[in-house]
Design a protein around this motif. Structure first.
Motif, short mmCIF file in Angstrom:
data_model
loop_
_atom_site.label_atom_id
_atom_site.label_comp_id
_atom_site.label_asym_id
_atom_site.label_seq_id
_atom_site.Cartn_x
_atom_site.Cartn_y
_atom_site.Cartn_z
N ILE A 191 0.85 -1.18 0.00
CA ILE A 191 0.00 0.00 0.00
C ILE A 191 0.90 1.24 0.00
CG2 ILE A 191 -1.81 -1.25 1.25
CD1 ILE A 191 -1.06 0.37 3.75
N ASN A 192 0.28 2.39 -0.21
CA ASN A 192 1.01 3.66 -0.23
C ASN A 192 2.19 3.62 -1.20
OD1 ASN A 192 -0.25 3.49 2.70
ND2 ASN A 192 0.00 5.66 2.21
N HIS A 193 1.91 3.13 -2.42
CA HIS A 193 2.92 3.11 -3.50
C HIS A 193 4.20 2.38 -3.10
CE1 HIS A 193 1.36 5.94 -6.75
NE2 HIS A 193 0.37 5.81 -5.88
N GLY A 194 4.03 1.19 -2.55
CA GLY A 194 5.19 0.34 -2.26
C GLY A 194 5.90 0.63 -0.96
N ARG A 195 5.34 1.50 -0.11
CA ARG A 195 6.03 1.83 1.14
C ARG A 195 5.86 0.76 2.21
NH1 ARG A 195 4.68 6.71 -1.10
NH2 ARG A 195 6.21 8.41 -0.90
N ASP A 251 -15.86 3.39 17.53
CA ASP A 251 -16.24 4.38 16.52
C ASP A 251 -15.56 3.99 15.20
OD1 ASP A 251 -16.78 6.52 14.93
OD2 ASP A 251 -16.23 8.04 16.42
N LEU A 252 -16.31 3.45 14.23
CA LEU A 252 -15.76 3.01 12.95
C LEU A 252 -15.19 4.18 12.16
CD1 LEU A 252 -15.26 0.79 10.89
CD2 LEU A 252 -17.59 1.14 10.04
N HIS A 253 -15.85 5.34 12.19
CA HIS A 253 -15.38 6.51 11.45
C HIS A 253 -14.01 6.95 11.96
CE1 HIS A 253 -15.47 10.23 9.20
NE2 HIS A 253 -15.20 10.91 10.32
N LYS A 254 -13.79 6.89 13.26
CA LYS A 254 -12.52 7.29 13.85
C LYS A 254 -11.40 6.34 13.41
CE LYS A 254 -10.44 8.29 18.37
NZ LYS A 254 -10.71 8.33 19.83
N ILE A 255 -11.73 5.05 13.32
CA ILE A 255 -10.73 4.07 12.91
C ILE A 255 -10.38 4.23 11.43
CG2 ILE A 255 -10.31 1.59 12.60
CD1 ILE A 255 -11.95 1.14 15.15
N GLU A 256 -11.37 4.50 10.58
CA GLU A 256 -11.12 4.72 9.15
C GLU A 256 -10.25 5.95 8.94
OE1 GLU A 256 -14.99 4.95 7.47
OE2 GLU A 256 -15.18 2.77 7.18
N LYS A 257 -10.47 6.99 9.73
CA LYS A 257 -9.66 8.20 9.63
C LYS A 257 -8.22 7.91 10.05
CE LYS A 257 -9.47 13.02 11.13
NZ LYS A 257 -10.12 14.07 11.97
N CYS A 258 -8.08 7.07 11.06
CA CYS A 258 -6.74 6.70 11.52
C CYS A 258 -6.00 5.91 10.45
CB CYS A 258 -6.85 5.88 12.81
SG CYS A 258 -5.33 5.09 13.35
N MET A 259 -6.70 5.05 9.73
CA MET A 259 -6.05 4.22 8.71
C MET A 259 -5.60 5.04 7.52
SD MET A 259 -8.41 0.77 8.78
CE MET A 259 -7.45 0.02 7.46
N GLY A 260 -6.30 6.09 7.16
CA GLY A 260 -5.91 6.94 6.06
C GLY A 260 -6.17 6.30 4.70
N ASP A 261 -5.56 6.90 3.65
CA ASP A 261 -5.77 6.46 2.27
C ASP A 261 -4.64 5.50 1.88
OD1 ASP A 261 -6.35 6.06 -0.36
OD2 ASP A 261 -5.89 8.11 -1.02
N PRO A 262 -4.95 4.21 1.68
CA PRO A 262 -3.89 3.26 1.33
C PRO A 262 -3.31 3.46 -0.06
CG PRO A 262 -6.03 2.19 1.22
CD PRO A 262 -6.27 3.56 1.80
N ALA A 272 -2.54 6.56 -1.26
CA ALA A 272 -1.83 7.83 -1.29
C ALA A 272 -0.33 7.61 -1.49
CB ALA A 272 -2.08 8.60 0.00
N ASP A 273 0.28 8.48 -2.27
CA ASP A 273 1.72 8.41 -2.50
C ASP A 273 2.44 9.20 -1.40
OD1 ASP A 273 4.22 8.04 -3.48
OD2 ASP A 273 3.95 9.24 -5.30
N SER A 274 2.30 8.74 -0.17
CA SER A 274 2.91 9.42 0.97
C SER A 274 2.98 8.43 2.13
CB SER A 274 2.09 10.65 1.38
OG SER A 274 0.76 10.26 1.74
N ASP A 275 3.73 8.81 3.17
CA ASP A 275 3.86 7.94 4.35
C ASP A 275 2.55 7.88 5.12
OD1 ASP A 275 6.52 7.36 3.87
OD2 ASP A 275 7.24 9.08 5.01
N ASN A 276 2.26 6.69 5.68
CA ASN A 276 1.15 6.52 6.59
C ASN A 276 1.67 6.80 8.00
OD1 ASN A 276 -0.49 4.87 8.61
ND2 ASN A 276 -1.78 4.74 6.78
N PRO A 277 1.14 7.80 8.72
CA PRO A 277 1.69 8.16 10.04
C PRO A 277 1.74 6.99 11.02
CG PRO A 277 0.13 9.81 9.29
CD PRO A 277 0.02 8.66 8.34
N VAL A 278 0.71 6.14 11.03
CA VAL A 278 0.66 5.04 11.98
C VAL A 278 1.74 4.00 11.66
CG1 VAL A 278 -0.77 3.20 12.94
CG2 VAL A 278 -1.79 5.43 12.38
N LEU A 279 1.81 3.60 10.39
CA LEU A 279 2.79 2.59 10.01
C LEU A 279 4.22 3.14 10.07
CD1 LEU A 279 0.95 0.88 7.01
CD2 LEU A 279 1.20 0.05 9.35
N LYS A 280 4.38 4.42 9.77
CA LYS A 280 5.71 5.04 9.84
C LYS A 280 6.22 5.02 11.28
CE LYS A 280 9.13 7.41 7.95
NZ LYS A 280 9.96 7.61 9.12
#
Length: 566
Positions: free
Chosen positions: A230-234, A309-320, A322-330
């Protein structure tokens, strides 16, 4: 014609672009026949598995058919179907030609126009066909006299993706001139043996380990990468079913791991961290992969059943996507890798006890020899230890000190061995110093011998006790003598104006000694005169005899002429 010119222009742009990249090379050495011995360069392919840090020897063959290896060798009969080496022989290397046929599509114009290539014979396809036939390595000879280039893999599609990732043998490109020489040698019945060497493939001008980081944008957009990352190979995970085609993919695993991290954060914010464990156990029961329920929908159903809260969890996961770092996984990556991750990976490639000092620094690992000497043997007096710190832990190995090798198990015993061993802590034997006098029980000869020196007695290893020569050896027994025991020796003195003669254990007067010296000198002079007279007599006798011989010969010659006289 315009289409052809445009295609040639495109080819020229591709060549100019490729020239900007550094061609990774390894050395190729011909060991036989004798006439071709020497080392040549070859360009390592960007696919397959080069034997970095090692070498490979093999026997080269050049197929009689399918020399461009654009088709499977099994299509050409048993003579060309297999390159598998026989037991007891070197691995089989295969030489193939660069290039391959393509089809021209003619349009309804006055002149044929090239608009499309089909069935192009890629480098990777050649190697794949040779590998299937049993080849251990492949050399591709260039068909153009040009500098070596890197054999790159083609843009993956449905056809090429089926074999590119399964190529496990090394391959390389050689120049046209060298390739022709190899062909001529094989055609002439010569056995051509080669050695491929990758030990110098990675440069190390400063005698330190070097490493290279490779990246390829084409791989990032490939189907395999998109399905595993996800996130362009990151952030990637291996395909759980290892098929790259059907079922679940690596990206499904990454997304679920990300979802669980966000569930933990949401549960922690609600001050109910135990809910994370409930989610993990419920997801494992309700959403198993074997039942095709390992999905986003199943995970969200579990989240709702736990009241999060499902909406809160989806916001935390972010856009898989996106061509950028995921804050949680980073943040998770940084916590796992910490400091020196790349250096640790390099250091792990060294054999134990051969690591450079930087791998043993406090930032990289803990020195286990600092605590209780690692449980190894040590000689505190001589500051010698068998404990060696390595990147993976400590080893107990008897050391080499000042050219002297210690031998033993390294844990409870190490003893100096061989010549020069007495220089290192007296070779493990007894030794002591008193009043400026030093004694050692070590014998500097081959083996490990400990023997108390003269004037001492004991085992020579743990102890040597002084011998009282005055009592035990009854030294100084003459009436005028007085004996005094010393450490490792004794001293005898004579009363009055007498002088002690140790060899005879007696006392003599100094005057007598002077008389003895005078008589000795007299006899030496007398013997010298006698010897001189004897030599003079022998010389005189020799000369008289020679003179008489000559006179006799002269007288006899007057009455009895010799044969050579008239």
């Amino acid at each position: 014609m315009t289409g052809l010119v445009g295609f040639l222009f495109l080819i020229s742009l591709i060549g100019a672009t490729m020239a900007k990249f550094v061609v990774e090379k390894n050395s190729l050495t011909v060991t036989s026949p004798e006439s071709m011995r020497g080392t040549h360069e070859s360009a390592i392919a960007s696919f397959g598995i080069p034997q970095y840090g090692g070498s490979m020897a093999g026997t080269l063959s050049y197929p009689k058919e399918n020399r461009k290896a654009c088709k499977g060798f099994d299509e050409f009969g048993t003579s060309s179907a297999s390159f598998k080496s026989k037991p007891g022989t070197l691995p089989a290397f295969v030489l193939v030609d660069r290039g391959g046929s393509f089809n021209l599509i003619e349009l309804g114009f006055s002149l044929p126009v090239l608009i499309k290539f089909t069935n192009y014979c890629f480098f990777a396809l050649k190697v794949w066909n040779a590998q299937k036939a049993g080849a251990s390595a492949v050399l591709v000879t260039d068909n153009v006299a040009e500098p070596l280039i890197t054999m790159d893999s083609p843009q993956e599609n449905g056809a090429s993706a089926a074999y590119i990732e399964n190529i496990t043998i090394p391959s390389a490109l050689i120049d046209k001139d060298f390739g022709e020489k190899l062909k001529n040698a094989i055609s002439g019945g010569e056995m051509v043996n080669l050695n491929l060497d990758w030990r110098e493939a990675v440069p190390h001008p400063d005698a330190r380990v070097e490493y290279e980081l490779w990246t390829n944008k084409a791989f990032v957009v490939s189907r395999q990468c998109q399905s595993q990352c996800i996130n362009h190979g990151r952030y990637c995970a291996p395909d759980p079913e290892e098929d790259f085609s059907i079922g679940y993919e690596g990206r499904d695993v990454v997304l679920e791991n990300l979802r669980q991290l966000c569930v933990f954060r949401a549960a922690r914010d609600d001050k109910k961290p135990w809910i994370w464990w409930d989610y993990v156990t419920d997801f494992q029961v309700r959403c198993p992969m074997k039942q095709k329920k390992y999905t986003k929908e199943c995970g969200e159903a579990v989240i709702k059943s736990l009241g999060l809260d499902l909406h809160k969890i989806e916001k935390c996961m972010g856009d898989p996507y996106a061509d950028s770092d995921n804050p949680v996984l980073k943040e998770e990556q940084d916590a796992q890798l910490k400091k020196g991750a790349v250096l640790k990976a390099i250091c792990s490639g060294f054999e134990e006890t051969t690591e450079p000092s930087v791998c043993l620094s406090d930032d990289i690992q803990t020195n286990e020899c600092l605590e209780n000497n690692g449980g190894c043997w040590q000689d505190k007096a001589a500051n010698i230890t068998a404990c060696k710190d390595t990147f993976r832990g400590r080893v107990c190995e008897c050391p080499l000190v000042g050219g002297v090798q210690f031998k033993g198990d390294g844990y409870s015993n190490c003893e100096a061995s061989g010549p020069g061993r007495c220089k290192i802590n007296s070779g493990g034997c007894w030794h002591d110093t008193r009043d400026g006098h030093s004694f050692s029980a070590c014998l500097d000869i081959h083996g490990s011998n400990c023997q108390c020196p003269p004037g001492f007695k004991g085992d020579g290893v743990k102890s040597c006790v002084d011998v009282d020569e005055c009592k035990e050896k009854k030294a100084c027994q003459c009436p005028e003598c007085s004996c005094k025991n010393l450490w490792g020796d004794y001293e005898c003195k004579c009363s009055g104006n007498l002088l002690y003669m140790k060899d005879h254990d007696t006392c003599i007067s100094k005057a007598a000694r002077t008389a003895n010296v005078a008589w000795t000198a007299f006899w030496l002079i007398l013997m010298g005169l006698v010897a001189t007279a004897g030599v003079a007599y022998l010389v005189y006798k020799y000369r008289i005899r020679s003179y008489m011989d000559s006179e006799i010969r002269a007288i006899m010659a007057q009455y009895m002429p010799l044969d050579n006289q008239r």
